[in-house]
Design an enzyme around this catalytic site. Structure first.
Site, short mmCIF file in Angstrom:
data_model
loop_
_atom_site.label_atom_id
_atom_site.label_comp_id
_atom_site.label_asym_id
_atom_site.label_seq_id
_atom_site.Cartn_x
_atom_site.Cartn_y
_atom_site.Cartn_z
N ARG A 104 58.51 11.58 -18.41
CA ARG A 104 59.21 12.51 -19.26
C ARG A 104 60.55 12.84 -18.63
O ARG A 104 60.61 13.21 -17.46
CB ARG A 104 58.35 13.78 -19.31
CG ARG A 104 58.47 14.60 -20.51
CD ARG A 104 57.45 15.72 -20.46
NE ARG A 104 57.75 16.74 -19.47
CZ ARG A 104 57.60 18.03 -19.67
NH1 ARG A 104 57.13 18.47 -20.82
NH2 ARG A 104 57.87 18.89 -18.74
N THR A 108 65.64 16.40 -21.22
CA THR A 108 65.42 16.30 -22.69
C THR A 108 63.94 16.32 -23.05
O THR A 108 63.58 16.51 -24.21
CB THR A 108 66.02 14.98 -23.24
OG1 THR A 108 65.29 13.89 -22.64
CG2 THR A 108 67.49 14.85 -22.89
N ASP A 200 53.05 20.92 -12.07
CA ASP A 200 53.23 19.49 -12.35
C ASP A 200 51.98 18.72 -11.94
O ASP A 200 51.68 18.59 -10.75
CB ASP A 200 54.46 18.97 -11.60
CG ASP A 200 54.79 17.54 -11.99
OD1 ASP A 200 53.91 16.67 -11.89
OD2 ASP A 200 55.93 17.30 -12.42
N ASP A 203 52.44 15.61 -9.56
CA ASP A 203 52.81 16.01 -8.19
C ASP A 203 51.63 16.64 -7.46
O ASP A 203 51.41 16.38 -6.28
CB ASP A 203 53.99 17.00 -8.22
CG ASP A 203 55.31 16.30 -8.49
OD1 ASP A 203 55.35 15.06 -8.39
OD2 ASP A 203 56.29 17.00 -8.81
C1 PRP Z 1 53.38 14.82 -17.36
C2 PRP Z 1 51.94 14.84 -17.85
C3 PRP Z 1 52.08 14.28 -19.23
C4 PRP Z 1 53.41 14.80 -19.68
C5 PRP Z 1 53.16 15.94 -20.62
O1 PRP Z 1 53.75 13.56 -16.95
O2 PRP Z 1 51.05 14.12 -17.05
O3 PRP Z 1 52.03 12.86 -19.28
O4 PRP Z 1 54.08 15.26 -18.50
O5 PRP Z 1 54.36 16.41 -21.14
P1 PRP Z 1 54.77 16.23 -22.66
O6 PRP Z 1 53.60 16.61 -23.49
O7 PRP Z 1 55.93 17.19 -22.80
O8 PRP Z 1 55.21 14.81 -22.89
P2 PRP Z 1 55.17 13.24 -16.28
O9 PRP Z 1 56.15 12.78 -17.31
O10 PRP Z 1 55.59 14.39 -15.41
O11 PRP Z 1 54.86 11.95 -15.41
P3 PRP Z 1 53.87 11.76 -14.17
O12 PRP Z 1 52.46 11.84 -14.70
O13 PRP Z 1 54.22 10.40 -13.71
O14 PRP Z 1 54.15 12.82 -13.15
N1 URA Z 2 53.76 18.07 -17.31
C1 URA Z 2 53.09 18.68 -16.30
O1 URA Z 2 52.66 18.01 -15.35
N2 URA Z 2 52.91 20.00 -16.36
C2 URA Z 2 53.36 20.74 -17.39
O2 URA Z 2 53.15 21.97 -17.38
C3 URA Z 2 54.05 20.11 -18.42
C4 URA Z 2 54.22 18.76 -18.37
#
Ligand code: PRP
Ligand code: URA
Length: 209
Positions: A104, A108, A200, A203
């Protein structure tokens, strides 16, 4: 309209409290996500069809039930969805696992797909898309569109925590996809994080920042 299930079993709610706590470290966080995923898998499989079979117990012949050969595909959204895979496989060990990689944009919130690898017969499988977080809904929405484009017709979505904003997007875009949650939280903040949420998820699972 798709159905929304909030799985409010006391064990799920209890473990979610520790997952949310910022003082929970990576090792414990991972173990708890694994445990909650197993508990949620127990609930999500409630409607699996059964068929009768005849066996010999040590005492007599008996007609009993087995799951009637439903093929399941687990689809974790990378990265954070990976943390839920093993917990679900404990209950559904024969499931095939496909991966959709999305990240994500931090400003944006638009998701970008960077990887996809799926079982070859996804059109015959009941797919369970897994991601701990449903925030704006962008990532799950794109992942599900991607699966449908490749022939998937039977999809469920399972998340630990969701925001109402994400639910609205999913129900509008995918009225055929039922949603299973551990908790439905209050809102998103200006950074697109779920409030109160857990921070997150990627993370916290992988110890990155
Ligand atoms: C996080 C989470 C989802 C997304 C949710 O992933 O694991 O996939 O954000 O957000 P959304 O509903 O607004 O799309 P992230 O993009 O941080 O990637 P990661 O799992 O690699 O940390
Ligand atoms: N992705 C995450 O990991 N946490 C949030 O709260 C939103 C998006």
């Amino acid at each position: 309209m798709s159905k929304l299930f909030v799985l409010d079993h006391p064990l799920i709610q209890h473990k979610l409290t520790y997952i949310r706590n910022k003082n929970t470290g990576t090792k414990e966080f991972r173990a708890l996500v694994d445990e909650v995923s197993t508990l949620m898998a127990f609930e999500i499989t409630r409607d699996m069809p059964l068929e009768e079979t005849t066996i010999e117990t040590p005492v007599t012949q008996a007609t009993t039930k087995v799951i009637s050969g439903k093929k399941i595909g687990l689809i974790p959204i990378l990265r954070a969805g990976l943390g839920m895979v093993d917990g679900i496989l404990k209950l559904i060990p024969a499931a095939k696992v496909g991966h959709v990689g999305l990240y994500r944009d931090p400003v944006t919130f638009t998701p970008t797909e960077y990887y996809i690898k799926l079982p070859s017969d996804i059109e015959e499988r009941e797919l369970i898309v897994i991601d701990p977080m449903l925030a704006t809904g962008g990532s799950a929405n794109d992942a599900i569109h991607s699966l449908k484009k490749r022939g998937a017709t039977n999809i469920k979505l399972m998340c630990l925590i969701a925001a109402p904003e994400g639910i609205e997007v999913l129900q509008k875009e995918h009225p055929d996809v039922d949603i299973y949650l551990g908790a439905l939280d209050e809102k998103l903040n200006e950074k697109g994080y779920i409030v109160p949420g857990l921070g997150d998820a990627g993370d916290r699972l992988f110890g990155t920042k």
